[in-house]
Design a protein around this motif. Structure first.
Motif, mmCIF file in Angstrom:
data_model
loop_
_atom_site.group_PDB
_atom_site.id
_atom_site.type_symbol
_atom_site.label_atom_id
_atom_site.label_comp_id
_atom_site.label_asym_id
_atom_site.label_seq_id
_atom_site.Cartn_x
_atom_site.Cartn_y
_atom_site.Cartn_z
ATOM 1 N N ALA A 278 27.740 -30.691 -27.357
ATOM 2 C CA ALA A 278 28.805 -31.687 -27.235
ATOM 3 C C ALA A 278 29.581 -31.550 -25.930
ATOM 4 O O ALA A 278 30.119 -32.521 -25.409
ATOM 5 N N VAL A 279 29.651 -30.319 -25.414
ATOM 6 C CA VAL A 279 30.446 -30.003 -24.228
ATOM 7 C C VAL A 279 29.676 -28.981 -23.397
ATOM 8 O O VAL A 279 28.953 -28.146 -23.954
ATOM 9 N N ALA A 280 29.843 -29.045 -22.084
ATOM 10 C CA ALA A 280 29.261 -28.038 -21.199
ATOM 11 C C ALA A 280 30.321 -27.568 -20.220
ATOM 12 O O ALA A 280 31.184 -28.343 -19.793
ATOM 13 N N THR A 281 30.262 -26.276 -19.876
ATOM 14 C CA THR A 281 31.223 -25.703 -18.935
ATOM 15 C C THR A 281 30.536 -24.600 -18.132
ATOM 16 O O THR A 281 29.639 -23.925 -18.657
ATOM 17 N N PRO A 282 30.889 -24.404 -16.862
ATOM 18 C CA PRO A 282 30.180 -23.418 -16.040
ATOM 19 C C PRO A 282 30.736 -22.004 -16.183
ATOM 20 O O PRO A 282 31.939 -21.805 -16.397
ATOM 21 N N VAL A 283 29.837 -21.047 -16.042
ATOM 22 C CA VAL A 283 30.225 -19.639 -15.999
ATOM 23 C C VAL A 283 29.561 -19.000 -14.793
ATOM 24 O O VAL A 283 28.450 -19.373 -14.396
ATOM 25 N N LEU A 284 30.255 -18.033 -14.221
ATOM 26 C CA LEU A 284 29.811 -17.403 -12.987
ATOM 27 C C LEU A 284 29.763 -15.890 -13.196
ATOM 28 O O LEU A 284 30.773 -15.275 -13.528
ATOM 29 N N ARG A 285 28.584 -15.309 -13.039
ATOM 30 C CA ARG A 285 28.462 -13.858 -13.205
ATOM 31 C C ARG A 285 29.278 -13.146 -12.127
ATOM 32 O O ARG A 285 29.160 -13.463 -10.944
ATOM 33 N N THR A 286 30.110 -12.208 -12.531
ATOM 34 C CA THR A 286 30.970 -11.527 -11.571
ATOM 35 C C THR A 286 30.249 -10.373 -10.885
ATOM 36 O O THR A 286 29.340 -9.756 -11.441
ATOM 37 N N THR A 287 30.713 -10.072 -9.684
ATOM 38 C CA THR A 287 30.341 -8.841 -9.006
ATOM 39 C C THR A 287 31.349 -7.760 -9.385
ATOM 40 O O THR A 287 32.390 -8.050 -10.000
ATOM 41 N N VAL B 221 33.769 -35.921 -17.074
ATOM 42 C CA VAL B 221 33.989 -34.611 -16.456
ATOM 43 C C VAL B 221 35.490 -34.385 -16.298
ATOM 44 O O VAL B 221 36.217 -35.277 -15.859
ATOM 45 N N ASN B 222 35.932 -33.193 -16.672
ATOM 46 C CA ASN B 222 37.318 -32.762 -16.487
ATOM 47 C C ASN B 222 37.321 -31.700 -15.394
ATOM 48 O O ASN B 222 36.915 -30.565 -15.614
ATOM 49 N N LEU B 223 37.749 -32.114 -14.189
ATOM 50 C CA LEU B 223 37.917 -31.162 -13.086
ATOM 51 C C LEU B 223 39.405 -30.868 -12.987
ATOM 52 O O LEU B 223 40.180 -31.679 -12.476
ATOM 53 N N GLN B 224 39.805 -29.725 -13.483
ATOM 54 C CA GLN B 224 41.234 -29.434 -13.574
ATOM 55 C C GLN B 224 41.863 -29.326 -12.185
ATOM 56 O O GLN B 224 41.236 -28.847 -11.242
ATOM 57 N N GLY B 225 43.114 -29.783 -12.112
ATOM 58 C CA GLY B 225 43.767 -29.919 -10.823
ATOM 59 C C GLY B 225 44.131 -28.638 -10.123
ATOM 60 O O GLY B 225 44.698 -28.677 -9.031
ATOM 61 N N VAL C 279 36.035 -26.134 -15.639
ATOM 62 C CA VAL C 279 35.522 -27.501 -15.509
ATOM 63 C C VAL C 279 34.766 -27.803 -16.790
ATOM 64 O O VAL C 279 34.111 -26.908 -17.350
ATOM 65 N N TYR C 280 34.830 -29.051 -17.253
ATOM 66 C CA TYR C 280 34.146 -29.419 -18.498
ATOM 67 C C TYR C 280 33.435 -30.752 -18.327
ATOM 68 O O TYR C 280 33.919 -31.639 -17.614
ATOM 69 N N ALA C 281 32.310 -30.879 -19.001
ATOM 70 C CA ALA C 281 31.635 -32.166 -19.140
ATOM 71 C C ALA C 281 31.513 -32.440 -20.631
ATOM 72 O O ALA C 281 31.019 -31.593 -21.384
ATOM 73 N N TYR C 282 32.028 -33.589 -21.060
ATOM 74 C CA TYR C 282 32.055 -33.916 -22.484
ATOM 75 C C TYR C 282 31.197 -35.153 -22.760
ATOM 76 O O TYR C 282 31.140 -36.073 -21.945
ATOM 77 N N ARG C 283 30.638 -35.190 -23.938
ATOM 78 C CA ARG C 283 30.147 -36.463 -24.442
ATOM 79 C C ARG C 283 31.371 -37.250 -24.908
ATOM 80 O O ARG C 283 32.314 -36.670 -25.486
ATOM 81 N N PRO C 284 31.412 -38.557 -24.659
ATOM 82 C CA PRO C 284 32.604 -39.337 -24.995
ATOM 83 C C PRO C 284 33.045 -39.199 -26.452
ATOM 84 O O PRO C 284 34.255 -39.106 -26.724
ATOM 85 N N ASP C 285 32.105 -39.160 -27.392
ATOM 86 C CA ASP C 285 32.490 -39.038 -28.805
ATOM 87 C C ASP C 285 33.186 -37.715 -29.077
ATOM 88 O O ASP C 285 34.151 -37.657 -29.852
#
Length: 266
Positions: free
Chosen positions: A128-137, A100-104, A195-201
């Motif tokens: 291969a990668v997942a990242t969150p999205v948030l529906r805006t108001t 997981v990459n939680l940017q500073g 924020v990102y979640a990666y598979r190591p490869d």
């Protein structure tokens, strides 16, 4: 099942030098650095085996050690946080199924955003990668549009297709809507949460690919995956009453402090 969470942090930012050490005042009036607040947010995520700060700067290293963080020193030649996370993975080793990459610069990231990424990536072996999205108001969309009108680099927006597979990310506000929305009305514009979640490869392969023209133009590291044809999953998350904003510019400090005061975050 041993996720590694990495917080990449650098001091030499062109847009905001020394950003990780910038102070943010919480609801109680206590000031803590952006880096420490991000570290504290990371420690609330369930199911993480190891959390480290990856940096190339001794000032950041010393500050991180002062509040008890684990630190790994990385190269000063990295173009972005994903490259830094890839080196951190190689240096640390370990049998990690997800990184997981939680940017500073994202101290307001709720723990369930990260937990949703890990769960989604495990459920989708085709990604291969997942990242969150948030529906805006409507109000959040108006803030994004105002940043663009004022020439500020604000939040990033995302568009995705079938199965929530990412199509594109941009610092422009996409898609075009052509209408106004009420302050609390849901819109079709999704704010990308950095924020990102990666598979190591996939993470190890990232550094071997050169930056493409879209990544270079937008300044968005995740576009390298798309330009290389790597499947990236957009995971829609819910705010649950929490407000979210990243610290991109010095002017964002007052905005984030106001959000922390409203949410009662110390």
């Amino acid at each position: 099942m041993s996720p590694l969470l990495v917080i990449p942090a650098r001091h030499a930012s062109t847009r905001y030098p020394g950003k990780p050490l910038a102070l943010l005042k919480g609801a109680t009036g206590e000031s803590k650095s952006l880096l420490r607040r991000t570290w504290e947010a990371a420690r609330q995520v369930r199911g993480i085996a190891r959390t480290v700060i990856a940096t190339d700067d001794e000032r950041i290293r010393a500050h991180a050690l002062s509040f008890g963080a684990e630190v790994v020193m990385t190269s000063d030649r990295h173009l972005n946080g994903t490259e830094r996370c890839a080196e951190a993975l190689d240096l640390l080793g370990g049998d990690h199924d997800i990184v997981v990459n939680l940017q500073g610069d994202a101290p307001l990231t709720p723990p369930w955003f990260v937990e949703a990424l890990v769960d989604a990536l495990r459920a989708r072996p085709d990604m291969a990668v997942a990242t969150p999205v948030l529906r805006t108001t409507g109000a959040q969309l108006a803030a994004l549009l105002d940043d663009r009108r004022q020439g500020r680099v604000g939040g990033t927006t995302a568009v995705f297709g079938a199965g929530h597979r990412a199509l594109y990310f941009s610092k422009e506000v996409i898609p075009f809507t052509g209408r106004d929305f009420g302050a609390h009305e849901a819109t079709p514009v999704f704010h990308h949460v950095g924020v990102y979640a990666y598979r190591p490869d996939a993470l190890r392969g990232y550094g071997a690919w050169p930056p493409g023209p879209l990544e270079t133009l937008e300044g968005l590291e995740q576009l390298r995956f798309l330009e290389q044809g790597q499947p990236l999953l957009c995971v829609e998350v819910e705010a649950r009453g929490r407000e979210f904003w990243e610290l991109n510019n010095p002017s964002d400090i007052s905005r984030i402090e106001a959000m922390m005061a409203t949410m009662g975050l110390a």
